[in-house]
Design an enzyme around this catalytic site. Structure first.
Site, PDB file in Angstrom:
ATOM      1  N   TYR A  90      32.455  37.745  44.493  1.00 60.45           N
ATOM      2  CA  TYR A  90      32.353  38.121  45.901  1.00 60.45           C
ATOM      3  C   TYR A  90      30.898  38.183  46.343  1.00 60.45           C
ATOM      4  O   TYR A  90      30.030  38.604  45.578  1.00 60.45           O
ATOM      5  CB  TYR A  90      32.957  39.507  46.139  1.00 60.45           C
ATOM      6  CG  TYR A  90      34.460  39.540  46.211  1.00 60.45           C
ATOM      7  CD1 TYR A  90      35.123  39.172  47.365  1.00 60.45           C
ATOM      8  CD2 TYR A  90      35.210  39.968  45.120  1.00 60.45           C
ATOM      9  CE1 TYR A  90      36.504  39.236  47.438  1.00 60.45           C
ATOM     10  CE2 TYR A  90      36.600  40.028  45.184  1.00 60.45           C
ATOM     11  CZ  TYR A  90      37.237  39.663  46.348  1.00 60.45           C
ATOM     12  OH  TYR A  90      38.594  39.716  46.417  1.00 60.45           O
ATOM     13  N   TYR A 101      39.291  36.984  38.840  1.00 60.07           N
ATOM     14  CA  TYR A 101      38.124  37.759  38.385  1.00 60.07           C
ATOM     15  C   TYR A 101      38.564  39.006  37.626  1.00 60.07           C
ATOM     16  O   TYR A 101      39.655  39.524  37.849  1.00 60.07           O
ATOM     17  CB  TYR A 101      37.195  38.098  39.558  1.00 60.07           C
ATOM     18  CG  TYR A 101      37.790  38.954  40.647  1.00 60.07           C
ATOM     19  CD1 TYR A 101      37.869  40.343  40.538  1.00 60.07           C
ATOM     20  CD2 TYR A 101      38.249  38.375  41.831  1.00 60.07           C
ATOM     21  CE1 TYR A 101      38.391  41.122  41.554  1.00 60.07           C
ATOM     22  CE2 TYR A 101      38.782  39.154  42.859  1.00 60.07           C
ATOM     23  CZ  TYR A 101      38.847  40.524  42.710  1.00 60.07           C
ATOM     24  OH  TYR A 101      39.367  41.276  43.716  1.00 60.07           O
ATOM     25  N   ARG A 152      42.366  40.002  38.168  1.00 60.10           N
ATOM     26  CA  ARG A 152      43.087  39.768  39.405  1.00 60.10           C
ATOM     27  C   ARG A 152      43.511  38.302  39.470  1.00 60.10           C
ATOM     28  O   ARG A 152      42.703  37.419  39.223  1.00 60.10           O
ATOM     29  CB  ARG A 152      42.207  40.060  40.640  1.00 60.10           C
ATOM     30  CG  ARG A 152      41.807  41.496  40.896  1.00 60.10           C
ATOM     31  CD  ARG A 152      42.946  42.501  40.989  1.00 60.10           C
ATOM     32  NE  ARG A 152      44.175  42.096  41.662  1.00 60.10           N
ATOM     33  CZ  ARG A 152      44.370  42.043  42.963  1.00 60.10           C
ATOM     34  NH1 ARG A 152      43.408  42.349  43.792  1.00 60.10           N
ATOM     35  NH2 ARG A 152      45.543  41.709  43.475  1.00 60.10           N
ATOM     36  N   HIS A 181      43.419  35.366  44.806  1.00 64.48           N
ATOM     37  CA  HIS A 181      44.023  35.976  45.995  1.00 64.48           C
ATOM     38  C   HIS A 181      43.062  35.922  47.164  1.00 64.48           C
ATOM     39  O   HIS A 181      41.844  35.890  47.001  1.00 64.48           O
ATOM     40  CB  HIS A 181      44.425  37.435  45.733  1.00 64.48           C
ATOM     41  CG  HIS A 181      43.262  38.319  45.404  1.00 64.48           C
ATOM     42  ND1 HIS A 181      42.718  38.379  44.146  1.00 64.48           N
ATOM     43  CD2 HIS A 181      42.528  39.149  46.167  1.00 64.48           C
ATOM     44  CE1 HIS A 181      41.693  39.218  44.157  1.00 64.48           C
ATOM     45  NE2 HIS A 181      41.542  39.692  45.367  1.00 64.48           N
ATOM     46  N   HIS A 199      42.436  38.172  50.691  1.00 63.78           N
ATOM     47  CA  HIS A 199      42.775  39.395  51.432  1.00 63.78           C
ATOM     48  C   HIS A 199      42.998  39.037  52.903  1.00 63.78           C
ATOM     49  O   HIS A 199      42.199  38.306  53.492  1.00 63.78           O
ATOM     50  CB  HIS A 199      41.649  40.417  51.335  1.00 63.78           C
ATOM     51  CG  HIS A 199      41.383  40.907  49.946  1.00 63.78           C
ATOM     52  ND1 HIS A 199      41.927  42.065  49.446  1.00 63.78           N
ATOM     53  CD2 HIS A 199      40.616  40.396  48.940  1.00 63.78           C
ATOM     54  CE1 HIS A 199      41.502  42.252  48.195  1.00 63.78           C
ATOM     55  NE2 HIS A 199      40.707  41.256  47.865  1.00 63.78           N
TER      56      HIS A 199
HETATM   57 FE   LIG Z   1      39.915  40.978  45.832  1.00 61.84          FE
END
Ligand SMILES: [Fe+3]
Lengths: 242, 206
Positions: free
Chosen positions: A108, A147, A157, A160, A162
């Site tokens: 991110y 990640y 995770r 995905h 959000h």
């Molecule tokens: Fe996330």
């Protein structure tokens, strides 16, 4: 005097409960008292609206909205698209849809993310758009990477995106996550598993949509979003007890 | 088996996670991407009414500040009308009544500027005391939490408010009352939100 038509109550057994110990962070952040059920008033039935001049046309193109001119984000190019509907299966037009995601390496662009996968100089990781007259939206982006995260030592995770979605009332406000068909990490994720009904997980899993791909350019996934629906009729107000 | 109803199911909520700022407040995440971020100006320049500031802290069940929370506010104007086509009252130009705020990453403190709303007509023709509607998301919160902020200088209206009156435990009603103070000549309301524990804030299923 009439009360405006209300929205169907949320199915709290379909949504995750507040306390889900397998997802450890919920343990100290879950209210311990039950929610107080409220019959809707104007405060719940109204909500914010957004206009074309709130956003820019290119805000839905994550391949380019943070890239140097002439360059684009690295990764598997995807079209992520669908419709925003309500529980009555009617389109919800002209509402704001915002997304955020990791880059193709699972990193991110956030001051708090220290994962060792590299930042992509040409990828910001957020986009936004308004649905059209038919409730349709589309984003151009890259497929995010999986990640690791600190839940158990070896928690990952699934890929995905959000999603934050507005309806026409504040009571429809929703944040969720979109997963991708075929990802073996979905079934292993404690955040996904906060949902008890496998059909609820299916509803968060975007389907590969070969008909919407752009040949030799981008593959497509379809993700329809359903917001709370509304009663068809207005009800005469009844005096309330007490 | 009975016939199938053809309603759809609402998309299930999932946590906003720790990086909600990237999508909803990217400037705070540490980068500049949009020409304008949404939700920073709630009342606009022309709204009537008292200009106020609202501040608070969200704490978890251990009493620790929740530093990655995002709060949205939805409110009426000083005349008690929402900026929405179904509210016939109308609002001032530039008044949106909607805002979005994140916490300071170091302290967890949040705050926003707005105008104090007026009383809003509730169900059954019963007036609701002035209030802000709040929606709270964060890592560890599986579905956004709805609550209301009322004002401590509206004691009579609060006493007659039909929503506060639904709260069975009178002591818990206090969790929805913001405390007014004057700072540098301007009104500031303090509203701390406790996610869990004995003095837990009342949250609503709306
Ligand atoms: Fe996330």
């Amino acid at each position: 005097m009439k009360t405006p038509a209300e929205y169907y109550q949320r199915d709290r057994q379909w949504h995750a409960p507040a306390l889900t110990p397998e997802y450890k962070t919920s343990v100290s952040r879950a209210p311990s008292f039950p929610l107080l059920s409220l019959e809707q008033s104007a405060s719940e039935i109204t909500g914010p609206s957004f206009r074309n001049d709130d956003i820019n046309p290119g805000d839905n193109d994550l391949l380019h909205n943070y890239a140097t001119a002439g360059e684009s984000a690295i990764g598997e190019r995807i079209i992520l698209h669908g419709r925003v509907l309500d529980e009555n299966a009617r389109p919800v037009p002209h509402v704001l849809v915002e997304i955020w995601q990791a880059n193709a390496g699972g990193r991110y662009r956030h001051r708090k993310d220290g994962y060792l996968a590299p930042i992509d100089a040409n990828f910001g990781g957020c986009g936004r758009t308004l649905t059209d007259d038919q409730g349709y939206y589309v984003f151009h982006t890259v497929k995010p990477g999986a990640y690791p995260w600190r839940n158990w030592v070896n928690s990952w995770r699934p890929a995905h995106v959000h999603f934050s979605v507005f309806g026409t009332s504040f009571s429809q406000r929703l944040i969720t996550q979109c997963y991708f068909e075929g990802d073996p990490l979905i079934a292993r994720c404690p955040i996904v598993q906060t949902l008890k009904d496998p059909a609820a997980v299916d509803q968060l899993t975007a389907a590969l949509d070969m008909n919407a791909t752009i040949p030799l350019d981008s593959i497509a996934y379809r993700f329809d979003i359903v917001l709370r629906g509304r009663r068809a009729t207005y009800f005469e107000n009844r005096p309330e007890g007490g | 088996m009975a016939q199938r109803l053809d309603y759809l199911k609402e998309t299930p909520s999932q946590t906003a996670g720790p990086y909600v700022h990237i999508g909803l407040a990217p400037g705070a995440a540490g980068f500049d991407i949009y020409a304008q971020e949404l939700g920073w100006d709630i009342a606009g320049p022309h709204a009537a009414g008292e200009r106020i500031r609202v501040e608070g802290l969200v704490t978890d069940g251990t009493g620790s500040p929740v530093k990655d929370v995002l709060i949205e506010v939805w409110q009426a104007n000083a005349a008690g009308h929402y900026a929405h086509p179904e509210d016939p009252g109308g609002t001032e130009e530039g008044f949106r009544g909607w805002g979005r705020v994140i916490t300071d990453f170091d302290t967890g403190e949040w705050g926003f500027d707005t105008v104090k709303p007026g009383p809003v007509m509730g169900r059954g023709g019963r007036l609701m005391a002035p209030h802000l509607n709040l929606w709270i998301v964060a890592r560890g919160i599986n579905i956004g939490l709805n609550t209301r902020l009322y004002f401590d200088d509206e004691a009579d209206a609060n006493a007659a408010d039909p929503v506060l009156g639904l709260i069975e435990w009178e002591s818990r009603r206090d969790t929805l009352i913001a405390r007014r103070e004057i700072r540098d000549g301007a009104p500031v309301y303090r509203f701390d939100i406790r996610l869990q524990g004995a003095d837990e804030t009342v949250f609503f299923d709306i």
